[in-house]
Design a protein around this motif. Structure first.
Motif, short mmCIF file in Angstrom:
data_model
loop_
_atom_site.label_atom_id
_atom_site.label_comp_id
_atom_site.label_asym_id
_atom_site.label_seq_id
_atom_site.Cartn_x
_atom_site.Cartn_y
_atom_site.Cartn_z
N GLY A 186 0.80 -1.30 0.04
CA GLY A 186 -0.14 0.04 0.01
C GLY A 186 0.85 1.35 -0.15
N THR A 187 0.32 2.31 -0.71
CA THR A 187 1.18 3.46 -0.68
C THR A 187 0.18 4.77 -0.55
OG1 THR A 187 0.79 3.85 -3.22
CG2 THR A 187 2.71 2.55 -2.45
N GLY A 188 -1.11 4.46 -0.11
CA GLY A 188 -1.97 5.55 0.07
C GLY A 188 -3.00 5.13 1.42
N GLN A 189 -3.79 5.90 1.88
CA GLN A 189 -4.29 5.72 3.22
C GLN A 189 -5.24 4.29 3.29
OE1 GLN A 189 -7.54 8.42 4.31
NE2 GLN A 189 -7.35 9.49 2.60
N ALA A 190 -5.91 4.23 2.06
CA ALA A 190 -6.82 3.15 1.92
C ALA A 190 -6.05 1.57 1.69
CB ALA A 190 -7.73 3.32 0.80
N GLY A 191 -5.06 1.81 1.03
CA GLY A 191 -4.32 0.51 0.82
C GLY A 191 -3.58 0.28 1.97
N ILE A 192 -3.04 1.20 3.02
CA ILE A 192 -2.29 1.00 4.10
C ILE A 192 -3.57 0.27 5.19
CG2 ILE A 192 -1.30 1.67 6.03
CD1 ILE A 192 0.00 3.79 4.07
N LEU A 193 -4.71 0.93 5.20
CA LEU A 193 -5.65 0.64 6.06
C LEU A 193 -6.07 -0.87 5.75
CD1 LEU A 193 -7.61 3.82 6.39
CD2 LEU A 193 -6.44 2.68 8.43
N ILE A 194 -6.35 -1.23 4.66
CA ILE A 194 -6.73 -2.49 4.18
C ILE A 194 -5.56 -3.66 4.50
CG2 ILE A 194 -7.43 -4.12 2.15
CD1 ILE A 194 -8.69 -1.33 1.16
N SER A 195 -4.36 -3.30 4.05
CA SER A 195 -3.24 -4.32 4.34
C SER A 195 -2.61 -4.35 5.67
CB SER A 195 -2.33 -4.21 3.17
OG SER A 195 -1.49 -2.80 3.32
N GLY A 196 -2.97 -3.19 6.36
CA GLY A 196 -2.00 -2.93 7.50
C GLY A 196 -0.48 -2.61 7.56
N ARG A 197 -0.01 -2.20 6.08
CA ARG A 197 1.48 -1.91 5.88
C ARG A 197 1.63 -1.00 4.82
NH1 ARG A 197 3.94 -7.86 4.39
NH2 ARG A 197 2.70 -8.15 2.34
N GLY A 198 2.62 -0.56 4.67
CA GLY A 198 3.04 0.30 3.36
C GLY A 198 3.59 1.42 3.69
N VAL A 199 3.55 2.56 2.86
CA VAL A 199 4.13 3.91 3.07
C VAL A 199 3.26 4.98 2.59
CG1 VAL A 199 5.34 3.58 0.84
CG2 VAL A 199 6.11 5.47 2.57
N PRO A 200 2.78 5.82 3.39
CA PRO A 200 1.84 7.13 2.87
C PRO A 200 2.49 8.25 1.97
CG PRO A 200 2.68 7.51 5.35
CD PRO A 200 3.20 6.03 4.74
N LEU A 201 2.63 7.74 0.73
CA LEU A 201 3.57 8.32 0.05
C LEU A 201 3.45 9.85 -0.10
CD1 LEU A 201 5.97 8.15 -2.02
CD2 LEU A 201 4.25 8.04 -4.02
N ASP A 202 2.04 10.37 0.09
CA ASP A 202 1.79 11.86 -0.04
C ASP A 202 2.13 12.54 1.14
OD1 ASP A 202 -0.23 11.07 1.44
OD2 ASP A 202 -1.73 11.85 0.13
N ALA A 203 2.85 11.67 2.16
CA ALA A 203 3.12 12.43 3.70
C ALA A 203 4.81 12.46 3.52
CB ALA A 203 2.77 11.80 4.82
N VAL A 204 5.42 12.32 2.56
CA VAL A 204 6.89 11.90 2.36
C VAL A 204 7.35 13.30 1.52
CG1 VAL A 204 8.94 10.50 2.00
CG2 VAL A 204 6.83 9.86 2.65
N ARG A 205 8.38 13.77 2.20
CA ARG A 205 9.11 15.07 1.31
C ARG A 205 9.84 14.45 -0.01
NH1 ARG A 205 13.27 16.34 6.04
NH2 ARG A 205 12.79 14.30 6.31
#
Length: 362
Positions: A186-205
């Motif tokens: 997951g790289t967005g909020q829904a994908g991370i919430l569904i899978s339980g892991r990933g990186v919130p790309l739009d929060a990264v410099r």
């Protein structure tokens, strides 16, 4: 922080029937764990499937207090408003959730844990997960993911919100049905919430965005049983076509894909809400994507767009089939809508696996 079996209530105030609720709608469609209630005052008491098309039996209630009868443990913000700011109408239900002893999970840009009112209501043992935060200790990317033995399939889109996450989740499920080891990143909020892991790309410099993607790929690939026969499906974000998006390039740089899946909405000719910005011919866009993917990587096979996942929502079965066939004929690539049914997803996966460069065994 959100366990796979935690009963959740989705806060979807005004978002159950439109794209502002895409996070909650994605969880309703794809979360394997229990969703015990949905809060949306506009549809309280209605049936879920006629509104959303999602065949899941979940009660819709007017407020958080009404949801407590279904014994949730976590209240999840299901809205994804423009700019990611907290809608004022959610504040009362977030407070009610904390008073009732529930945990909170949110992918908004507005941090909930630092809100003084909410922080004062949090009891011992309660947590507030603001997942849209830059991970600590990031480094600049260095093409390290290119050395991973597992296949890395990245979804790239002609616009935002065309179904990149859904395509990846459907292909992941299809791969597992085929007996493959498949992992969703997951790289967005829904994908991370569904899978339980990933990186919130739009929060990264921006300087560390590719490095953040690279790190999560390395972490997933280091897990037990991940081999050269594994497939890592990387959720796409944004679009090169969108004037406000910068997410596609760090995803390409960070994951060093072995294959690309182009995701497009049937009949869409311009970027949503930007009628002056046209979507180029798909063949031209594919040339640009493949050219970019060929840069900034070690020597070796160059990634190609292997299949097209077509979003045919709103079309009849006949019209959807015609739209897929037209794109397949135009591009010489397999094209289906993997969200419509499992056979369509299975066919798309089979075409992907048959293509050179996916590193998957027959």
């Amino acid at each position: 922080m959100l366990s796979a079996d935690a009963p959740v209530v989705l806060l979807l105030h005004g978002g159950l029937d439109n794209l502002s609720g895409k996070t909650g709608l994605a969880m309703l469609r794809y979360r394997q764990g229990p969703v015990v209630a949905v809060v949306d005052p506009a549809h309280a008491g209605a049936e879920l499937e006629p509104i959303t098309g999602i065949s899941r039996r979940v009660p819709i209630v007017a407020d958080l207090n009404a949801a407590l009868a279904y014994r949730p443990e976590v209240a999840v913000v299901g809205l994804a408003p423009s700019g990611g700011q907290l809608p004022p109408e959610l504040k009362a239900d977030l407070a009610a959730a904390l008073r009732a002893g529930l945990h909170l999970a949110s992918g908004l840009h507005t941090p909930l844990a630092s809100d003084p009112e909410l922080a004062a209501l949090r009891g011992a043992g309660q947590w507030i997960w603001d997942l849209r935060q830059e991970p600590p200790g990031l480094e600049v990317a260095a093409a390290r993911a290119a050395a991973l033995p597992a296949g890395r399939v990245l979804a790239v889109g002609t616009d935002m919100a065309v179904g990149k996450m859904s395509a990846c989740l459907e292909l992941t499920s299809a791969a597992r049905r085929a007996g493959l080891d498949a992992r969703f990143v997951g790289t967005g909020q829904a994908g991370i919430l569904i899978s339980g892991r990933g990186v919130p790309l739009d929060a990264v410099r921006v300087d560390y965005a590719a490095g953040a993607v690279e790190r999560v790929l390395l972490e997933v690939a280091s897990e037990p049983a991940c081999t050269e026969e594994s497939l890592l499906f990387v959720e796409g974000q944004g679009s090169l076509c969108h004037p406000g998006s910068s997410a596609t390039l760090p995803l390409i740089r960070g994951c060093q894909p072995t294959a690309l899946v182009l995701v497009h909405r049937a009949g869409q000719s311009h970027v949503n809400k930007h009628p002056q910005v046209g979507i180029p011919p798909l063949k031209d866009l594919i040339d640009v994507l493949e050219g970019l993917a060929a840069l900034g990587r070690p020597a070796g096979p160059q990634p190609r767009v292997r299949v097209v996942a077509l979003n045919t929502a709103g079309l009849s079965e006949t019209s959807a089939a015609r739209a897929c066939a037209a794109i397949s004929d135009e591009l010489g690539l397999a094209c289906t809508d993997p969200v419509r049914n499992e056979p369509a997803a299975d066919r798309l996966l089979a075409s992907l696996r048959a293509s050179e460069g996916t590193r998957t065994p027959e």
